[in-house]
Design a protein around this motif. Structure first.
Motif, mmCIF file in Angstrom:
data_model
loop_
_atom_site.group_PDB
_atom_site.id
_atom_site.type_symbol
_atom_site.label_atom_id
_atom_site.label_comp_id
_atom_site.label_asym_id
_atom_site.label_seq_id
_atom_site.Cartn_x
_atom_site.Cartn_y
_atom_site.Cartn_z
ATOM 1 N N LEU A 126 0.934 23.910 61.419
ATOM 2 C CA LEU A 126 0.450 23.876 60.030
ATOM 3 C C LEU A 126 0.831 25.155 59.303
ATOM 4 N N PHE A 127 0.674 26.273 59.959
ATOM 5 C CA PHE A 127 0.995 27.565 59.344
ATOM 6 C C PHE A 127 2.460 27.616 58.903
ATOM 7 N N ASN A 128 3.347 27.021 59.694
ATOM 8 C CA ASN A 128 4.786 27.072 59.399
ATOM 9 C C ASN A 128 5.160 26.362 58.102
ATOM 10 N N ILE A 129 4.359 25.365 57.675
ATOM 11 C CA ILE A 129 4.729 24.609 56.464
ATOM 12 C C ILE A 129 3.980 25.096 55.224
ATOM 13 N N LEU A 130 3.103 26.076 55.396
ATOM 14 C CA LEU A 130 2.409 26.626 54.231
ATOM 15 C C LEU A 130 3.367 27.507 53.432
ATOM 16 N N ALA A 131 3.130 27.541 52.117
ATOM 17 C CA ALA A 131 3.943 28.413 51.262
ATOM 18 C C ALA A 131 3.803 29.860 51.714
ATOM 19 N N LYS A 132 4.908 30.562 51.723
ATOM 20 C CA LYS A 132 4.870 31.961 52.169
ATOM 21 C C LYS A 132 4.182 32.867 51.152
ATOM 22 N N GLU A 133 4.230 32.470 49.891
ATOM 23 C CA GLU A 133 3.585 33.255 48.830
ATOM 24 C C GLU A 133 3.163 32.324 47.708
ATOM 25 N N GLN A 134 2.321 32.839 46.828
ATOM 26 C CA GLN A 134 1.864 32.040 45.693
ATOM 27 C C GLN A 134 3.040 31.686 44.779
ATOM 28 N N PRO A 135 3.184 30.417 44.409
ATOM 29 C CA PRO A 135 4.300 30.032 43.537
ATOM 30 C C PRO A 135 4.171 30.581 42.121
ATOM 31 N N PHE A 136 2.960 30.999 41.726
ATOM 32 C CA PHE A 136 2.761 31.486 40.365
ATOM 33 C C PHE A 136 2.940 32.993 40.264
ATOM 34 N N GLY A 137 2.785 33.695 41.387
ATOM 35 C CA GLY A 137 2.960 35.137 41.375
ATOM 36 C C GLY A 137 2.092 35.787 40.318
ATOM 37 N N ASN A 138 2.626 36.819 39.709
ATOM 38 C CA ASN A 138 1.920 37.485 38.610
ATOM 39 C C ASN A 138 2.533 37.147 37.258
ATOM 40 N N ALA A 139 3.411 36.149 37.262
ATOM 41 C CA ALA A 139 4.088 35.785 36.009
ATOM 42 C C ALA A 139 3.142 35.010 35.101
ATOM 43 N N THR A 140 3.325 35.180 33.814
ATOM 44 C CA THR A 140 2.568 34.428 32.824
ATOM 45 C C THR A 140 3.556 33.716 31.914
ATOM 46 N N TRP A 141 3.442 32.400 31.830
ATOM 47 C CA TRP A 141 4.322 31.633 30.960
ATOM 48 C C TRP A 141 3.796 31.689 29.530
ATOM 49 N N GLU A 142 4.689 31.751 28.600
ATOM 50 C CA GLU A 142 4.295 31.872 27.199
ATOM 51 C C GLU A 142 3.608 30.597 26.708
ATOM 52 N N SER A 143 4.173 29.443 27.037
ATOM 53 C CA SER A 143 3.582 28.180 26.578
ATOM 54 C C SER A 143 3.583 27.162 27.709
ATOM 55 N N CYS A 144 2.469 26.452 27.849
ATOM 56 C CA CYS A 144 2.327 25.429 28.882
ATOM 57 C C CYS A 144 1.803 24.137 28.264
ATOM 58 N N ALA A 145 2.364 23.030 28.703
ATOM 59 C CA ALA A 145 1.887 21.706 28.295
ATOM 60 C C ALA A 145 1.296 21.025 29.523
ATOM 61 N N CYS A 158 5.602 12.321 21.260
ATOM 62 C CA CYS A 158 5.317 13.707 21.655
ATOM 63 C C CYS A 158 6.286 14.242 22.706
ATOM 64 N N GLY A 159 7.253 13.420 23.130
ATOM 65 C CA GLY A 159 8.145 13.834 24.203
ATOM 66 C C GLY A 159 8.907 15.109 23.924
ATOM 67 N N GLU A 160 9.473 15.216 22.736
ATOM 68 C CA GLU A 160 10.260 16.401 22.379
ATOM 69 C C GLU A 160 9.384 17.651 22.364
ATOM 70 N N GLU A 161 8.179 17.524 21.841
ATOM 71 C CA GLU A 161 7.271 18.659 21.761
ATOM 72 C C GLU A 161 6.829 19.099 23.158
ATOM 73 N N ILE A 162 6.557 18.141 24.026
ATOM 74 C CA ILE A 162 6.169 18.468 25.404
ATOM 75 C C ILE A 162 7.307 19.170 26.125
ATOM 76 N N ASN A 163 8.517 18.659 25.967
ATOM 77 C CA ASN A 163 9.684 19.271 26.626
ATOM 78 C C ASN A 163 9.954 20.691 26.151
ATOM 79 N N SER A 164 9.479 21.031 24.955
ATOM 80 C CA SER A 164 9.744 22.366 24.413
ATOM 81 C C SER A 164 8.865 23.439 25.045
ATOM 82 N N ALA A 165 7.818 23.042 25.782
ATOM 83 C CA ALA A 165 6.954 24.020 26.449
ATOM 84 C C ALA A 165 7.716 24.700 27.581
ATOM 85 N N GLN A 166 7.365 25.936 27.850
ATOM 86 C CA GLN A 166 8.054 26.695 28.905
ATOM 87 C C GLN A 166 7.702 26.157 30.293
ATOM 88 N N PHE A 167 6.446 25.712 30.474
ATOM 89 C CA PHE A 167 5.991 25.210 31.768
ATOM 90 C C PHE A 167 5.224 23.915 31.525
#
Length: 360
Positions: A126-145, A158-167
């Motif tokens: 089980l330990f071998n398949i766990l993520a080695k580190e947090q996928p979010f790290g210390n980064a902050t995305w400017e815009s999220c949908a 709303c598709g175009e507007e949703i796609n325009s979000a950074q995350f």
């Protein structure tokens, strides 16, 4: 004999008078259309009354929701920072949202958040398949949908507007084919997969697994978030999903596991604010996560009612089908009420109705 004759002379007028009154009474009922109806119709009337009461309750909830919703939304920076700081101090999504080798070392125990059962020990496998580190790290995305699957997204453009979000975060492996792209977009950075969907759509990955792998292609190179440790029965099917992607050499999606410790903290956080459902819905969990990792959070498809807020036309439960959610587990209208408070305070923005075209 004379006594009997006298008695009959007295009774005869009384009998005639009673007969006359009875006939007159029934004539009155007939003329006023109030003849008693067969008893078989009574349940139908009762059912109609009950239905109307239900409709009235929904209308009250919708009216209350719209009172707190403002189309002219304005971000309130102080309110956002205050709420985000409180949420982060209680839940620590950046370091705890995902099970990793750092926060769940070899030999430690994983305690399920949704039930009391024997803890799961972290073996080497089980330990071998766990993520080695947090996928979010210390980064902050400017815009999220955060994209819910509500029927309000149908014909929303709303598709175009949703796609325009950074995350972009999506919930429970929703369809993203050409039929829906205009309304919901196709960009995906994180998508959740409830084990119930893996059982219903892919036989719990106990049979052919290729259809499951092929169905994930629309999400591109995204994180696949699995709640493997919420309940004991979630663990085997979530691990099969991980191994399926590994066996088929799928390098696009990265499967990760939602941390039950984070879910316990998050449930407590919302209970302290008056949310008394059995557990938060996937949508509320993802909205909460986004508030910790994103500077601007936009919610789409979160309207929990079966009438459109603009014109009260009927809408389906999801933009792709009309299947009902588990009301005994999640309390969608109550959750939406809490999110509306944050919308009103300028912390998050909830989008209802059609989106306006964006121009790059």
């Amino acid at each position: 004999m004379r006594v009997m004759r006298t008695l009959m002379l007295w009774l005869l007028p009384v009998i005639l008078l009673c007969s006359f009154c009875s006939v007159a009474f029934w004539i009155f009922l007939s003329n006023n259309n109030v003849i008693p109806q067969p008893s078989s119709r009574i349940p139908q009337k009762s059912s109609e009354t009950k239905s109307c009461k239900g409709c009235s309750k929904d209308n009250v909830l919708i009216a209350k929701a719209l009172e707190n919703y403002s189309h002219k939304w304005k971000r309130h920076e102080a309110n956002f920072k205050k709420f985000r700081s409180l949420l982060s101090s209680k839940c620590h999504a950046v370091s705890k949202a995902v099970v990793t080798q750092n926060n769940t070392p070899l030999g430690s125990n994983v305690i399920y958040d949704g039930e009391r059962r024997k803890p799961l020990q972290v073996t080497q496998a089980l330990f071998n398949i766990l993520a080695k580190e947090q996928p979010f790290g210390n980064a902050t995305w400017e815009s999220c949908a955060v994209v819910g699957n509500g029927g309000i997204l149908a014909n929303s453009s709303c598709g175009e507007e949703i796609n325009s979000a950074q995350f972009v975060i999506r919930c429970n492996l929703p369809p993203l084919d050409n039929r829906y792209e205009k309304d919901v977009g196709n960009k995906t950075n994180l998508v959740t997969a409830n084990p119930s969907i893996l059982h219903e759509k892919y036989s719990g990955l106990m049979e052919r697994r290729r259809p499951f792998v092929e169905s994930l292609r629309p999400y591109g190179q995204a994180l696949l978030l699995l709640p493997a440790f919420s309940y004991g029965h979630n663990t085997p099917v979530s691990l099969r999903a991980f191994y399926t992607l590994e066996d088929f050499g799928s390098n696009n999606l990265l499967p990760i596991f939602l941390n039950p410790e984070y879910l316990r903290r998050l449930s407590k956080f919302w209970r302290e604010r008056g949310l008394n459902s059995v557990r938060p819905s996937t949508g509320l969990i993802m909205a909460s996560l986004a508030l910790e990792i994103c500077s601007n959070v936009h919610l789409y498809g979160f309207w929990p009612f079966n009438k459109h807020p603009n014109d009260s036309r009927p809408i389906t439960n999801h933009y792709y089908d009309d299947r009902e959610s588990k009301k005994n587990v999640h309390s969608m209208p109550t959750e939406f009420e809490h999110l509306l408070k944050l919308h009103k305070q300028g912390v998050i923005r909830i989008h209802l109705g059609e989106c306006q075209p964006t121009h790059s």
